[in-house]
Design a protein around this motif. Sequence first.
Motif, mmCIF file in Angstrom:
data_model
loop_
_atom_site.group_PDB
_atom_site.id
_atom_site.type_symbol
_atom_site.label_atom_id
_atom_site.label_comp_id
_atom_site.label_asym_id
_atom_site.label_seq_id
_atom_site.Cartn_x
_atom_site.Cartn_y
_atom_site.Cartn_z
ATOM 1 N N TRP A 120 -76.282 64.849 60.871
ATOM 2 C CA TRP A 120 -76.401 64.627 59.431
ATOM 3 C C TRP A 120 -77.134 65.784 58.787
ATOM 4 C CZ3 TRP A 120 -81.399 63.988 57.395
ATOM 5 C CH2 TRP A 120 -82.409 63.729 58.330
ATOM 6 N N ASN A 121 -76.868 65.968 57.488
ATOM 7 C CA ASN A 121 -77.507 67.040 56.729
ATOM 8 C C ASN A 121 -78.464 66.528 55.666
ATOM 9 O OD1 ASN A 121 -74.402 68.009 57.216
ATOM 10 N ND2 ASN A 121 -75.893 69.589 57.683
ATOM 11 N N VAL A 122 -78.162 65.363 55.101
ATOM 12 C CA VAL A 122 -79.023 64.807 54.055
ATOM 13 C C VAL A 122 -79.116 63.295 54.225
ATOM 14 C CG1 VAL A 122 -77.149 64.615 52.347
ATOM 15 C CG2 VAL A 122 -79.522 64.771 51.565
ATOM 16 N N ALA A 123 -80.344 62.791 54.155
ATOM 17 C CA ALA A 123 -80.588 61.350 54.137
ATOM 18 C C ALA A 123 -81.086 60.999 52.744
ATOM 19 C CB ALA A 123 -81.616 60.957 55.192
ATOM 20 N N ILE A 124 -80.431 60.027 52.118
ATOM 21 C CA ILE A 124 -80.817 59.585 50.782
ATOM 22 C C ILE A 124 -81.374 58.177 50.938
ATOM 23 C CG2 ILE A 124 -80.044 59.131 48.439
ATOM 24 C CD1 ILE A 124 -77.849 61.256 48.964
ATOM 25 N N ILE A 125 -82.651 58.017 50.604
ATOM 26 C CA ILE A 125 -83.397 56.805 50.959
ATOM 27 C C ILE A 125 -83.978 56.130 49.725
ATOM 28 C CG2 ILE A 125 -85.363 55.953 52.309
ATOM 29 C CD1 ILE A 125 -84.994 58.610 53.997
ATOM 30 N N ILE A 140 -84.139 62.941 51.045
ATOM 31 C CA ILE A 140 -84.183 62.722 49.610
ATOM 32 C C ILE A 140 -84.534 61.261 49.359
ATOM 33 C CG2 ILE A 140 -82.823 62.779 47.482
ATOM 34 C CD1 ILE A 140 -83.135 65.492 48.995
ATOM 35 N N VAL A 141 -85.416 61.020 48.418
ATOM 36 C CA VAL A 141 -85.707 59.652 47.998
ATOM 37 C C VAL A 141 -85.062 59.455 46.640
ATOM 38 C CG1 VAL A 141 -87.531 58.110 47.200
ATOM 39 C CG2 VAL A 141 -87.787 59.333 49.354
ATOM 40 N N TRP A 142 -84.312 58.354 46.509
ATOM 41 C CA TRP A 142 -83.642 57.978 45.268
ATOM 42 C C TRP A 142 -84.051 56.540 44.990
ATOM 43 C CZ3 TRP A 142 -78.685 55.134 44.512
ATOM 44 C CH2 TRP A 142 -78.218 55.231 43.207
ATOM 45 N N THR A 143 -84.920 56.355 44.017
ATOM 46 C CA THR A 143 -85.555 55.053 43.862
ATOM 47 C C THR A 143 -85.871 54.721 42.417
ATOM 48 O OG1 THR A 143 -87.390 53.693 44.709
ATOM 49 C CG2 THR A 143 -87.874 56.020 44.228
ATOM 50 N N GLY A 182 -93.336 64.081 53.953
ATOM 51 C CA GLY A 182 -92.354 65.068 54.391
ATOM 52 C C GLY A 182 -91.024 65.043 53.670
ATOM 53 N N CYS A 183 -90.947 64.316 52.581
ATOM 54 C CA CYS A 183 -89.723 64.238 51.791
ATOM 55 C C CYS A 183 -89.470 65.580 51.092
ATOM 56 C CB CYS A 183 -89.879 63.120 50.767
ATOM 57 S SG CYS A 183 -88.495 62.932 49.664
ATOM 58 N N ASP A 184 -88.197 65.975 51.001
ATOM 59 C CA ASP A 184 -87.860 67.227 50.323
ATOM 60 C C ASP A 184 -87.819 67.080 48.808
ATOM 61 O OD1 ASP A 184 -87.268 69.153 52.562
ATOM 62 O OD2 ASP A 184 -85.958 67.487 53.117
ATOM 63 N N ARG A 185 -87.258 65.963 48.315
ATOM 64 C CA ARG A 185 -87.160 65.738 46.865
ATOM 65 C C ARG A 185 -87.192 64.250 46.575
ATOM 66 N NH1 ARG A 185 -84.799 69.726 43.498
ATOM 67 N NH2 ARG A 185 -85.416 68.279 41.869
#
Length: 159
Positions: A50-55, A82-85, A100-103
């Motif tokens: 995987w390249n990106v995890a969106i959490i 990535i956190v999307w919340t 450690g989240c990137d964005r």
Amino acid sequence: MFKGFVVEDNLDATGTLVEALAELAGVTTVGSAAGEEAAIAWLTNPDNDWNVAIIDLQLGANGSGYRVVAALADRLPHQKVIVWTASADAMARTRCRVLGCDRVFDRATEISELMEYCMVESEAGVLRIPVAAPAYTEPAGESSRPQPRFGITTNLVAS
């Protein structure tokens, strides 16, 4: 192919996000999880690419997105978290970055920014994927004298 993994407990939101990622950002979703245990198990398995995890941070009875972010602290350099919340206040953003989240993106107001970020990462991702160099093996019968490095040879001649 740029591969994404979505951690979201709302199946409708997961479907909408997966569709938008594919259409707008060029991200192919390779998996999803509704809870922290399944997400951590999949994302930390070295056999999964995987390249990106969106959490999402709020996973209801299924755990916490913070624990998923923390579990990915030792990921490979080309893997983005990535956190999307809906709870993207200053405290949550700081906590995510410390873990450690990137964005971090606010799901109510920053969907365009999330898509743009993923699109840029998708386009650039091909250049950053690490490739292991083949190991050097000395040909059979060669002496064990030091080999020149980087193709540079020196000839010292006494004058």
